[in-house]
Design an enzyme around this catalytic site. Structure first.
Site, PDB file in Angstrom:
ATOM      1  N   GLY A  34     -15.582  24.885  10.548  1.00 10.99           N
ATOM      2  CA  GLY A  34     -16.433  24.042   9.713  1.00 10.99           C
ATOM      3  C   GLY A  34     -17.306  23.065  10.449  1.00 10.99           C
ATOM      4  O   GLY A  34     -18.043  23.405  11.386  1.00 10.99           O
ATOM      5  N   GLY A  35     -17.221  21.811  10.009  1.00 12.87           N
ATOM      6  CA  GLY A  35     -18.059  20.752  10.550  1.00 12.87           C
ATOM      7  C   GLY A  35     -17.785  20.469  12.014  1.00 12.87           C
ATOM      8  O   GLY A  35     -18.686  20.033  12.740  1.00 12.87           O
ATOM      9  N   THR A  66      -8.028  27.931   8.371  1.00 10.19           N
ATOM     10  CA  THR A  66      -7.189  28.171   9.549  1.00 10.19           C
ATOM     11  C   THR A  66      -5.841  28.791   9.201  1.00 10.19           C
ATOM     12  O   THR A  66      -5.014  29.003  10.097  1.00 10.19           O
ATOM     13  CB  THR A  66      -6.947  26.848  10.298  1.00 10.19           C
ATOM     14  OG1 THR A  66      -6.349  25.904   9.394  1.00 10.19           O
ATOM     15  CG2 THR A  66      -8.253  26.273  10.823  1.00 10.19           C
ATOM     16  N   ASP A 125      -5.236  17.592   2.501  1.00 16.33           N
ATOM     17  CA  ASP A 125      -5.389  18.607   3.547  1.00 16.33           C
ATOM     18  C   ASP A 125      -4.200  19.564   3.520  1.00 16.33           C
ATOM     19  O   ASP A 125      -3.054  19.140   3.348  1.00 16.33           O
ATOM     20  CB  ASP A 125      -5.476  17.912   4.907  1.00 16.33           C
ATOM     21  CG  ASP A 125      -6.190  18.749   5.948  1.00 16.33           C
ATOM     22  OD1 ASP A 125      -6.078  19.982   5.882  1.00 16.33           O
ATOM     23  OD2 ASP A 125      -6.851  18.160   6.829  1.00 16.33           O
ATOM     24  N   LYS A 137       6.079  21.418  16.486  1.00 17.46           N
ATOM     25  CA  LYS A 137       7.322  22.170  16.655  1.00 17.46           C
ATOM     26  C   LYS A 137       7.361  22.875  18.004  1.00 17.46           C
ATOM     27  O   LYS A 137       8.413  22.939  18.658  1.00 17.46           O
ATOM     28  CB  LYS A 137       7.462  23.198  15.525  1.00 17.46           C
ATOM     29  CG  LYS A 137       8.653  24.151  15.675  1.00 17.46           C
ATOM     30  CD  LYS A 137       8.753  25.097  14.505  1.00 17.46           C
ATOM     31  CE  LYS A 137       9.926  26.064  14.684  1.00 17.46           C
ATOM     32  NZ  LYS A 137      10.114  26.934  13.509  1.00 17.46           N
ATOM     33  N   TYR A 218       9.295 -11.743  18.015  1.00 13.18           N
ATOM     34  CA  TYR A 218      10.662 -11.488  17.578  1.00 13.18           C
ATOM     35  C   TYR A 218      10.712 -11.609  16.071  1.00 13.18           C
ATOM     36  O   TYR A 218       9.706 -11.913  15.422  1.00 13.18           O
ATOM     37  CB  TYR A 218      11.667 -12.438  18.248  1.00 13.18           C
ATOM     38  CG  TYR A 218      11.346 -13.907  18.157  1.00 13.18           C
ATOM     39  CD1 TYR A 218      11.612 -14.640  16.996  1.00 13.18           C
ATOM     40  CD2 TYR A 218      10.805 -14.583  19.248  1.00 13.18           C
ATOM     41  CE1 TYR A 218      11.346 -15.987  16.915  1.00 13.18           C
ATOM     42  CE2 TYR A 218      10.523 -15.951  19.174  1.00 13.18           C
ATOM     43  CZ  TYR A 218      10.790 -16.647  18.009  1.00 13.18           C
ATOM     44  OH  TYR A 218      10.530 -17.990  17.926  1.00 13.18           O
ATOM     45  N   HIS A 278      10.531 -22.207   4.532  1.00 18.35           N
ATOM     46  CA  HIS A 278      11.621 -21.242   4.395  1.00 18.35           C
ATOM     47  C   HIS A 278      11.561 -20.515   3.046  1.00 18.35           C
ATOM     48  O   HIS A 278      12.563 -20.393   2.343  1.00 18.35           O
ATOM     49  CB  HIS A 278      12.975 -21.924   4.601  1.00 18.35           C
ATOM     50  CG  HIS A 278      13.071 -22.640   5.913  1.00 18.35           C
ATOM     51  ND1 HIS A 278      13.108 -21.982   7.123  1.00 18.35           N
ATOM     52  CD2 HIS A 278      13.090 -23.970   6.215  1.00 18.35           C
ATOM     53  CE1 HIS A 278      13.166 -22.864   8.112  1.00 18.35           C
ATOM     54  NE2 HIS A 278      13.159 -24.079   7.584  1.00 18.35           N
ATOM     55  N   ASN A 418      19.954 -20.307  -7.389  1.00 17.37           N
ATOM     56  CA  ASN A 418      19.621 -20.942  -8.656  1.00 17.37           C
ATOM     57  C   ASN A 418      18.479 -21.938  -8.449  1.00 17.37           C
ATOM     58  O   ASN A 418      18.489 -22.690  -7.490  1.00 17.37           O
ATOM     59  CB  ASN A 418      20.839 -21.677  -9.215  1.00 17.37           C
ATOM     60  CG  ASN A 418      21.889 -20.728  -9.745  1.00 17.37           C
ATOM     61  OD1 ASN A 418      21.601 -19.819 -10.477  1.00 17.37           O
ATOM     62  ND2 ASN A 418      23.158 -20.973  -9.353  1.00 17.37           N
TER      63      ASN A 418
END
Length: 514
Positions: A34-35, A66, A125, A137, A218, A278, A418
């Site tokens: 393709g492109g 493909t 895709d 793989k 951290y 906090h 609470n």
């Protein structure tokens, strides 16, 4: 025979330079679809179209290009298995040594306003992920590249290793390939979940993926490694914020900033400011101007405000910037910051100043990890609706009291349970957060408010199981209380409120925050 490279990319960044090096330095033959093939041909780089190589045309408007044995056989063949090599020879398939592929821009497509489901589906895709998975793989025998940032490193590998990528590089590239397809599939699954199903109704799997945006010094403590990940291809939320000055954001900064964003998102019509320590608000206030709102929020608890996180729902002007520089702050965030304000704030080089145009846009689902799994819930973004509130006492609230009750209720929603919040003049006076019993939270909030509690409002994120908090509030001078209701002993609290001349409003909605 020359080695064969398959190039098929949506993002063509760096493509021409890579292909030219492959051909001119290392003698690769290139096949492409393709492109990508057109871009290479236009650049004068020799290329064979996939359809010419396979003998099969692209069909279905490019949906199938493909997906062919000559492609996947060349990718998956094991060079140390004799029967695989025989199969290649019998079917006139060349082994493929390099696969360069990235995927249709699904995530950026669905991020566009007004995109249709049909448009999104066409950006799912099929051939690309198949090639990525197959080549990942078979990392033992070929290299896969799915990110333009890998191109230069790959070429350096070839230059340093007699034209061959090391096994370690191929393994790392394969892992990146699998992570890429996993993230891609996750984005599709999440998007289609929103399209096809109401959240948490019938969905048996939940996916979450992200790309590392920044390695953090951290986590909550120095011995905890941490990183910041962005979800989606298009930066949103804090990933889209602009840092005007200051040190890098820390893990705790980001957690507190999100808590600040959630509170400030409650207020849109009136200038508002909140200061977080906090994850809890130590001061939240409304004002006629943003500088007034900040001053009121700061004065609500100036001791706790030291080292706090400030969120404003209006742009920072010079007057507000001057006030912000009077104490040590970790971070300030607002929709914008004018030039004069930036100049004033620059004198405090360590304070992190951020702008985020849309502070109201937050996650719709929240995820919390536990041992052996994770919990998912819808965000607590329900809007307060005073028309559904129930006044259960003999005394009715005035219009101003109702407005104050609404302000207190909105703040209380974002205090750790609470939670008890005392307010007056649209300003927090006392905040009791995270205590093991509601009486303890009320004691903290009322003591912090002190004499200012006289004529003030009290909000509770949960119901009162006994009337003890009602009596303590009245003794401190509180005149009206807002709470969700729902206790078996609601009548005890209502009776006490009537006896003491208080207003009590039940919202019917609970806002626990753990």
């Amino acid at each position: 025979m020359a080695r064969l490279a398959l190039l098929s990319v949506s993002n063509k960044t760096g493509l021409i330079d890579l292909a030219r090096s492959l051909v001119e330095e290392f003698g690769f033959d290139i096949i492409s679809s393709g492109g990508t093939a057109k871009a290479l041909k236009d650049a004068g780089i020799p290329v064979t179209k996939v359809s010419d190589y396979t003998g099969s045309p692209e069909i279905l408007g490019g949906r199938v290009k493909t997906l062919h044995p000559r492609i996947h056989g060349g990718i998956l063949a094991r060079r140390d298995v004799a029967s695989d090599l025989t199969d290649l020879e019998n079917n006139q398939i060349r082994p493929i040594d390099l696969v360069v592929v990235n995927l249709y821009p699904f995530e950026s497509t669905i991020a566009k306003p007004g995109v249709t489901l049909a448009e999104a589906v066409e950006q799912i895709d099929i051939g690309g992920p198949a090639m990525l998975r197959a080549s990942s793989k078979n990392f033992a025998h070929l290299t896969v590249l799915c990110d333009p940032a890998q191109y230069d490193e790959y070429l350096q590998e070839l230059r340093q290793n007699n034209g061959v990528a090391s096994l370690e590089f191929r393994q790392q590239a394969a892992l990146k390939g699998f992570l890429h397809t996993a993230s891609y599939d996750s984005a599709i699954a999440q998007a289609l979940t929103c399209q096809f199903a109401s959240y948490l109704a019938g969905t048996q799997q939940h996916t979450l993926s992200g790309t590392e945006l920044q390695s953090l010094r951290y986590g909550e403590n120095p011995h905890q490694p941490a990183a910041w990940y962005q979800t989606g291809a298009t930066p949103t939320g804090w990933a889209a914020a602009k840092k005007l000055q200051g040190k890098e954001l820390s893990y705790n900064n980001l957690v507190d900033l999100e808590a600040a964003r959630r509170i400030i998102a409650e207020f849109t019509d009136t200038p508002a400011a909140t200061i977080i320590k906090h994850t809890n608000p130590c001061g939240t206030a409304l004002g006629d101007t943003i500088v007034e709102a900040y001053q009121k929020a700061f004065n609500a608890d100036s001791t706790s405000a030291f080292g706090g996180i400030v969120a404003l729902n209006r742009p920072i002007d010079a007057a507000t910037a001057s006030e912000l520089t009077k104490t040590f702050l970790e971070c300030v965030v607002a929709p914008d910051c004018d030039a004069e304000a930036q100049k004033i704030l620059s004198k405090k080089t360590n304070v992190r100043v951020l702008t985020l145009a849309d502070l109201s846009n937050g996650p719709k689902t929240l995820v919390k990890q536990i041992a052996g799994g994770f919990l998912v819930q819808a965000a607590d973004d329900i809007l307060a609706d005073t028309s559904k509130w129930q006044v259960v006492t003999e005394r009715q609230p005035t219009a101003d009291e109702l407005g104050e009750l609404l302000f207190a209720w909105k703040v209380c929603k974002h205090v750790k349970s609470n939670a008890i919040v005392v307010t007056s003049d649209r300003t927090t006076l006392g905040v009791g957060a995270g205590q093991m019993n509601r009486v303890g939270s009320a004691k903290i909030a009322l003591e912090q408010a002190g004499d200012k509690a006289k004529g003030a409002i009290l909000a509770s994120d949960g119901f009162f199981p006994f009337d003890d908090t009602i009596r303590a509030a009245a003794a401190a001078g509180i005149t009206a209380i807002v709470q969700p209701g729902g206790s078996l002993r609601d009548q005890d609290s209502i009776k006490a409120a009537n006896e003491l001349g208080l207003v009590m409003v039940l919202t019917g909605v609970r806002h626990f925050l753990h």
